[in-house]
Scaffold this motif. Sequence first.
Motif, PDB file in Angstrom:
ATOM      1  N   ALA A   5       0.818  -1.208   0.000  1.00 46.66           N
ATOM      2  CA  ALA A   5       0.000   0.000   0.000  1.00 46.66           C
ATOM      3  C   ALA A   5       0.855   1.262   0.000  1.00 46.66           C
ATOM      4  N   GLN A   6       1.912   1.269   0.815  1.00 48.55           N
ATOM      5  CA  GLN A   6       2.750   2.471   0.921  1.00 48.55           C
ATOM      6  C   GLN A   6       3.464   2.776  -0.392  1.00 48.55           C
ATOM      7  N   SER A   7       3.974   1.751  -1.058  1.00 48.78           N
ATOM      8  CA  SER A   7       4.680   1.998  -2.317  1.00 48.78           C
ATOM      9  C   SER A   7       3.707   2.412  -3.421  1.00 48.78           C
ATOM     10  N   LYS A   8       2.475   1.912  -3.373  1.00 47.01           N
ATOM     11  CA  LYS A   8       1.463   2.338  -4.340  1.00 47.01           C
ATOM     12  C   LYS A   8       1.106   3.813  -4.115  1.00 47.01           C
ATOM     13  N   LYS A   9       0.947   4.173  -2.849  1.00 44.70           N
ATOM     14  CA  LYS A   9       0.638   5.563  -2.522  1.00 44.70           C
ATOM     15  C   LYS A   9       1.781   6.472  -2.955  1.00 44.70           C
ATOM     16  N   ARG A  10       3.007   6.052  -2.686  1.00 43.97           N
ATOM     17  CA  ARG A  10       4.177   6.851  -3.055  1.00 43.97           C
ATOM     18  C   ARG A  10       4.230   7.026  -4.576  1.00 43.97           C
ATOM     19  N   ALA A  11       3.873   5.992  -5.330  1.00 40.37           N
ATOM     20  CA  ALA A  11       3.858   6.090  -6.794  1.00 40.37           C
ATOM     21  C   ALA A  11       2.817   7.103  -7.245  1.00 40.37           C
ATOM     22  N   ARG A  12       1.648   7.112  -6.600  1.00 43.40           N
ATOM     23  CA  ARG A  12       0.613   8.088  -6.937  1.00 43.40           C
ATOM     24  C   ARG A  12       1.094   9.508  -6.619  1.00 43.40           C
ATOM     25  N   GLN A  13       1.716   9.667  -5.457  1.00 43.57           N
ATOM     26  CA  GLN A  13       2.212  10.989  -5.059  1.00 43.57           C
ATOM     27  C   GLN A  13       3.284  11.477  -6.034  1.00 43.57           C
ATOM     28  N   ASN A  14       4.154  10.573  -6.459  1.00 46.91           N
ATOM     29  CA  ASN A  14       5.216  10.947  -7.399  1.00 46.91           C
ATOM     30  C   ASN A  14       4.638  11.430  -8.723  1.00 46.91           C
ATOM     31  N   GLU A  15       3.598  10.762  -9.211  1.00 43.57           N
ATOM     32  CA  GLU A  15       2.954  11.192 -10.454  1.00 43.57           C
ATOM     33  C   GLU A  15       2.385  12.599 -10.312  1.00 43.57           C
ATOM     34  N   THR A  16       1.700  12.834  -9.197  1.00 43.36           N
ATOM     35  CA  THR A  16       1.088  14.145  -8.959  1.00 43.36           C
ATOM     36  C   THR A  16       2.155  15.227  -8.875  1.00 43.36           C
ATOM     37  N   ARG A  17       3.193  14.990  -8.079  1.00 42.85           N
ATOM     38  CA  ARG A  17       4.260  15.988  -7.928  1.00 42.85           C
ATOM     39  C   ARG A  17       4.962  16.236  -9.259  1.00 42.85           C
ATOM     40  N   ASN A  18       5.126  15.173 -10.051  1.00 47.79           N
ATOM     41  CA  ASN A  18       5.789  15.305 -11.343  1.00 47.79           C
ATOM     42  C   ASN A  18       5.009  16.255 -12.245  1.00 47.79           C
ATOM     43  N   GLU A  19       3.686  16.126 -12.263  1.00 48.20           N
ATOM     44  CA  GLU A  19       2.851  17.018 -13.078  1.00 48.20           C
ATOM     45  C   GLU A  19       2.958  18.462 -12.585  1.00 48.20           C
ATOM     46  N   ILE A  20       2.905  18.640 -11.273  1.00 46.72           N
ATOM     47  CA  ILE A  20       2.984  19.989 -10.701  1.00 46.72           C
ATOM     48  C   ILE A  20       4.340  20.615 -10.996  1.00 46.72           C
ATOM     49  N   ASN A  21       5.411  19.844 -10.793  1.00 43.91           N
ATOM     50  CA  ASN A  21       6.757  20.365 -11.031  1.00 43.91           C
ATOM     51  C   ASN A  21       6.978  20.676 -12.505  1.00 43.91           C
ATOM     52  N   ARG A  22       6.441  19.830 -13.390  1.00 44.00           N
ATOM     53  CA  ARG A  22       6.581  20.063 -14.828  1.00 44.00           C
ATOM     54  C   ARG A  22       5.891  21.373 -15.207  1.00 44.00           C
ATOM     55  N   ALA A  23       4.705  21.593 -14.664  1.00 48.41           N
ATOM     56  CA  ALA A  23       3.971  22.828 -14.953  1.00 48.41           C
ATOM     57  C   ALA A  23       4.730  24.042 -14.424  1.00 48.41           C
ATOM     58  N   ARG A  24       5.295  23.919 -13.234  1.00 52.43           N
ATOM     59  CA  ARG A  24       6.028  25.040 -12.641  1.00 52.43           C
ATOM     60  C   ARG A  24       7.287  25.355 -13.453  1.00 52.43           C
ATOM     61  N   ARG A  25       8.011  24.305 -13.878  1.00 54.15           N
ATOM     62  CA  ARG A  25       9.199  24.515 -14.709  1.00 54.15           C
ATOM     63  C   ARG A  25       8.828  25.188 -16.031  1.00 54.15           C
ATOM     64  N   SER A  26       7.736  24.762 -16.611  1.00 51.55           N
ATOM     65  CA  SER A  26       7.276  25.340 -17.868  1.00 51.55           C
ATOM     66  C   SER A  26       6.940  26.820 -17.684  1.00 51.55           C
ATOM     67  N   ARG A  27       6.266  27.132 -16.583  1.00 50.40           N
ATOM     68  CA  ARG A  27       5.904  28.517 -16.286  1.00 50.40           C
ATOM     69  C   ARG A  27       7.165  29.374 -16.117  1.00 50.40           C
ATOM     70  N   ILE A  28       8.157  28.851 -15.428  1.00 46.98           N
ATOM     71  CA  ILE A  28       9.413  29.573 -15.228  1.00 46.98           C
ATOM     72  C   ILE A  28      10.094  29.818 -16.570  1.00 46.98           C
ATOM     73  N   ARG A  29      10.133  28.788 -17.411  1.00 45.52           N
ATOM     74  CA  ARG A  29      10.763  28.944 -18.728  1.00 45.52           C
ATOM     75  C   ARG A  29      10.053  30.012 -19.552  1.00 45.52           C
ATOM     76  N   SER A  30       8.732  30.083 -19.428  1.00 47.14           N
ATOM     77  CA  SER A  30       7.970  31.095 -20.171  1.00 47.14           C
ATOM     78  C   SER A  30       8.368  32.500 -19.741  1.00 47.14           C
ATOM     79  N   PHE A  31       8.512  32.700 -18.426  1.00 43.92           N
ATOM     80  CA  PHE A  31       8.919  34.017 -17.924  1.00 43.92           C
ATOM     81  C   PHE A  31      10.321  34.374 -18.405  1.00 43.92           C
ATOM     82  N   VAL A  32      11.225  33.409 -18.376  1.00 39.97           N
ATOM     83  CA  VAL A  32      12.602  33.660 -18.823  1.00 39.97           C
ATOM     84  C   VAL A  32      12.611  33.960 -20.319  1.00 39.97           C
ATOM     85  N   ARG A  33      11.791  33.223 -21.081  1.00 39.97           N
ATOM     86  CA  ARG A  33      11.724  33.453 -22.530  1.00 39.97           C
ATOM     87  C   ARG A  33      11.237  34.868 -22.833  1.00 39.97           C
ATOM     88  N   LYS A  34      10.275  35.365 -22.051  1.00 36.56           N
ATOM     89  CA  LYS A  34       9.770  36.730 -22.261  1.00 36.56           C
ATOM     90  C   LYS A  34      10.881  37.754 -22.043  1.00 36.56           C
TER      91      LYS A  34
END
Length: 89
Positions: A5-34
Amino acid sequence: MANNAQSKKRARQNETRNEINRARRSRIRSFVRKVEEAILSGDAEVAKAALAAAEPELARGVTKGVLHKNTVSRKISRLAARVKAVAAK
């Protein structure tokens, strides 16, 4: 694959954090590009405004653990130097 159960939960959390971090990195790159586009256009006022908007976004990337603080410090320093050079022209 996750078996208990714990490793399944950790896998779910990793997916969620990965999406959030990817979006944040993309947002940062957009500001730098501007900022970079403003520098290339040669408009000092727009470049200064874009840099002022990008700095807090980059700093937020550090506090959220997306980027390393030295990386952000280097990026801000280099962008600021380029904006200053555009303003001097």
